[in-house]
Design an enzyme around this catalytic site. Structure first.
Site, short mmCIF file in Angstrom:
data_model
loop_
_atom_site.label_atom_id
_atom_site.label_comp_id
_atom_site.label_asym_id
_atom_site.label_seq_id
_atom_site.Cartn_x
_atom_site.Cartn_y
_atom_site.Cartn_z
N ASP A 31 0.85 -1.20 0.00
CA ASP A 31 0.00 0.00 0.00
C ASP A 31 0.88 1.24 0.00
OD1 ASP A 31 -3.25 0.19 1.18
OD2 ASP A 31 -2.07 2.02 0.89
N ASN A 32 0.44 2.29 -0.69
CA ASN A 32 1.22 3.54 -0.68
C ASN A 32 0.70 4.51 0.38
OD1 ASN A 32 -1.11 4.61 -1.73
ND2 ASN A 32 -0.21 5.36 -3.63
N PHE A 75 -8.63 4.25 -7.24
CA PHE A 75 -9.46 5.40 -6.87
C PHE A 75 -10.91 4.99 -7.14
CE2 PHE A 75 -5.51 7.87 -8.14
CZ PHE A 75 -5.14 8.11 -6.83
N SER A 116 -16.75 -3.71 -9.66
CA SER A 116 -17.81 -2.89 -9.09
C SER A 116 -19.10 -3.05 -9.87
CB SER A 116 -17.37 -1.43 -9.16
OG SER A 116 -18.45 -0.56 -8.87
N TYR A 140 -15.19 5.94 -13.80
CA TYR A 140 -14.74 4.96 -12.80
C TYR A 140 -15.22 3.55 -13.17
CZ TYR A 140 -15.13 2.13 -8.63
OH TYR A 140 -15.08 1.08 -7.76
N LYS A 144 -13.12 -0.09 -14.38
CA LYS A 144 -13.29 -1.44 -13.82
C LYS A 144 -13.62 -2.45 -14.92
CE LYS A 144 -12.50 -0.55 -9.48
NZ LYS A 144 -11.51 -1.25 -8.65
N ASN A 169 -22.91 -1.83 -2.84
CA ASN A 169 -22.45 -0.76 -1.93
C ASN A 169 -21.85 -1.33 -0.65
OD1 ASN A 169 -24.38 0.47 -3.84
ND2 ASN A 169 -24.04 2.31 -2.64
N GLY A 283 -26.57 11.54 -12.22
CA GLY A 283 -26.03 10.20 -12.50
C GLY A 283 -26.49 9.12 -11.54
C1 WQD Z 1 -25.86 5.77 -1.85
C2 WQD Z 1 -27.23 6.45 -1.84
C3 WQD Z 1 -27.21 8.60 -2.93
C4 WQD Z 1 -24.46 10.45 -0.05
C5 WQD Z 1 -20.93 4.66 -5.13
C6 WQD Z 1 -20.19 4.52 -6.43
C7 WQD Z 1 -20.17 3.09 -6.85
C8 WQD Z 1 -19.63 2.20 -5.74
C9 WQD Z 1 -20.28 2.45 -4.44
C10 WQD Z 1 -17.32 1.61 -5.72
C11 WQD Z 1 -27.59 7.13 -3.17
C12 WQD Z 1 -27.49 8.76 -1.45
C13 WQD Z 1 -25.28 9.57 -0.72
C14 WQD Z 1 -25.05 11.58 0.61
C15 WQD Z 1 -27.23 10.82 -0.12
N1 WQD Z 1 -18.24 2.44 -5.51
N2 WQD Z 1 -26.64 9.74 -0.77
N3 WQD Z 1 -26.43 11.71 0.54
O1 WQD Z 1 -23.56 6.30 -5.47
O2 WQD Z 1 -24.70 4.12 -4.86
O3 WQD Z 1 -22.27 4.17 -5.29
O4 WQD Z 1 -20.29 3.85 -4.15
O5 WQD Z 1 -17.32 0.65 -6.47
O6 WQD Z 1 -19.42 3.00 -7.99
O7 WQD Z 1 -20.82 5.33 -7.43
O8 WQD Z 1 -23.10 5.18 -3.22
O9 WQD Z 1 -22.96 5.90 -0.89
O10 WQD Z 1 -22.61 7.61 -2.71
O11 WQD Z 1 -24.89 6.70 -2.33
O12 WQD Z 1 -28.45 11.00 -0.15
O13 WQD Z 1 -24.37 12.42 1.21
O14 WQD Z 1 -27.19 7.51 -0.87
O15 WQD Z 1 -27.96 9.49 -3.70
O16 WQD Z 1 -28.97 6.99 -3.31
P1 WQD Z 1 -23.50 5.03 -4.78
P2 WQD Z 1 -23.31 6.39 -2.24
#
Ligand code: WQD
Length: 320
Positions: A31-32, A75, A116, A140, A144, A169, A283
């Site tokens: 790990d860095n 990342f 992912s 991202y 993957k 998640n 998105g």
């Molecule tokens: C979860 C839900 C948000 C933050 C991301 C990456 C995905 C994967 C997992 C790695 C959504 C809502 C979030 C906040 C909110 N990563 N939310 N307020 O976007 O499903 O996935 O992490 O592989 O590639 O895109 O995860 O935890 O950001 O969001 O309301 O402050 O919570 O809109 O519905 P996400 P998240």
């Protein structure tokens, strides 16, 4: 087995290292420490400081006779990847190519790769199984998917057997309370809620309340990090036993909304956790839920700690 966990000082990597050691494997983390933490290295584990962008340090680490490697050095902020694709192309794609070349040279034949659910993009149907079209919505997710394709070529041409694990998640902390390293500047929902509960941030922003879901907020498949970690151990056993590569979803198969998690966090922490309803985050799909039937079939894996109570309770234990 002797296993090198590349990115092993990170949030998921530290839990994977614990699961491997619990199963009797010998583990070192490479790990860095750019986002990983020294605190995430446990008794009996070694830290090899090095960077996947530096082929020399990779080569030297991999020359130590490893049976397998796990690659989780990447990342992972989908939003940032759209603003700075070069950073993601370099680290995630070129960094992986460096790892694959070092593995090939050192004749390490087994690799578990952190992929992912972001490879799927906007869901065409639910639950999402491995046959779902892969059309990433963010760069991202593209990195993957591209790596999965490169892995398939290294399998064909170099005999590298890989398990690409498509996480939904990831959330929660070690149920035994061993891993306590907190992520810096988190953007994911559960750590954001936990920081608000712990008084580290003023409020939680709820991104969108007009989705076509039961309470209008986004629904995701949260899978406990101990469950994810356990899947890595099973995937290594699979590669050793079957000698063939594998691409598989890892999810709980349960959808939880933002408000469900927030309410559970308020109850468990006893804190009010101020929340502000704001516009949708660009998105974000309304709902993402996995089918993990294939993981059950081939790995004998299923989520055991991914209920909302355990996700929140173990997180609160780390944050409080
Ligand atoms: C979860 C839900 C948000 C933050 C991301 C990456 C995905 C994967 C997992 C790695 C959504 C809502 C979030 C906040 C909110 N990563 N939310 N307020 O976007 O499903 O996935 O992490 O592989 O590639 O895109 O995860 O935890 O950001 O969001 O309301 O402050 O919570 O809109 O519905 P996400 P998240």
């Amino acid at each position: 087995m002797k296993v090198l966990v590349i990115g092993g000082a990170g949030y998921i990597g530290s839990h994977v290292a614990l699961s491997l050691m619990d199963a009797g494997h010998q583990v070192a983390a490479f790990d860095n420490l750019s986002s990983g933490l020294r605190q995430n290295i446990f008794p009996g584990e070694r830290l090899i400081e090095g960077d996947i962008m530096d082929p020399v340090s990779l080569k030297s680490a991999l020359s130590e006779g490893w049976d397998a490697a796990i690659h989780m050095a990447a990342f992972k902020a989908a939003g940032e990847s759209m603003l700075d694709p070069g950073k993601y192309a370099r680290n995630n794609i070129s960094g992986t190519v460096n790892i694959l070349n070092a593995l090939t040279e050192a004749e390490v034949k087994m690799l578990v790769f952190s992929s992912s659910a972001a490879v799927y993009g906007e869901p065409r149907y639910l639950p999402i199984d491995e046959k779902h079209p892969t059309e990433p919505e963010n760069f991202y997710g593209f990195t993957k998917l591209e790596i999965e394709r490169i892995l398939a070529w290294y399998d064909k041409l170099k005999g590298l057997k890989f398990a690409a694990l498509r996480y939904f998640n990831a959330a929660g902390y070690d149920v035994q309370g061993r891993a306590r390293g907190l992520e810096r500047n988190p953007a994911n929902l559960l750590p954001v809620i936990m920081e608000a509960a712990a008084g580290k941030r003023a409020e939680v922003q709820v991104f969108g309340t007009d989705y076509d879901t039961t309470d209008g907020t986004g629904v995701r498949d949260y899978v406990h990090v101990n469950d994810l970690a356990n899947a890595h151990v099973l995937a290594l056993e699979y590669l050793g036993r079957e000698g063939k590569s594998l691409t598989v979803n890892l999810g709980s198969e349960e959808g939880l909304s933002v408000l469900q998690i927030l309410e559970c966090a308020r109850r468990i922490s006893g804190k009010s956790i101020p929340a502000r309803m704001v516009a949708r985050r660009p998105g974000d799909p309304a709902k993402l839920v996995a089918s993990s039937a294939y993981a059950k079939q081939v790995l004998g894996w299923q989520a055991r700690h991914s209920d909302v109570e355990t996700l929140v309770q173990t997180s609160w234990k780390a944050y409080s």
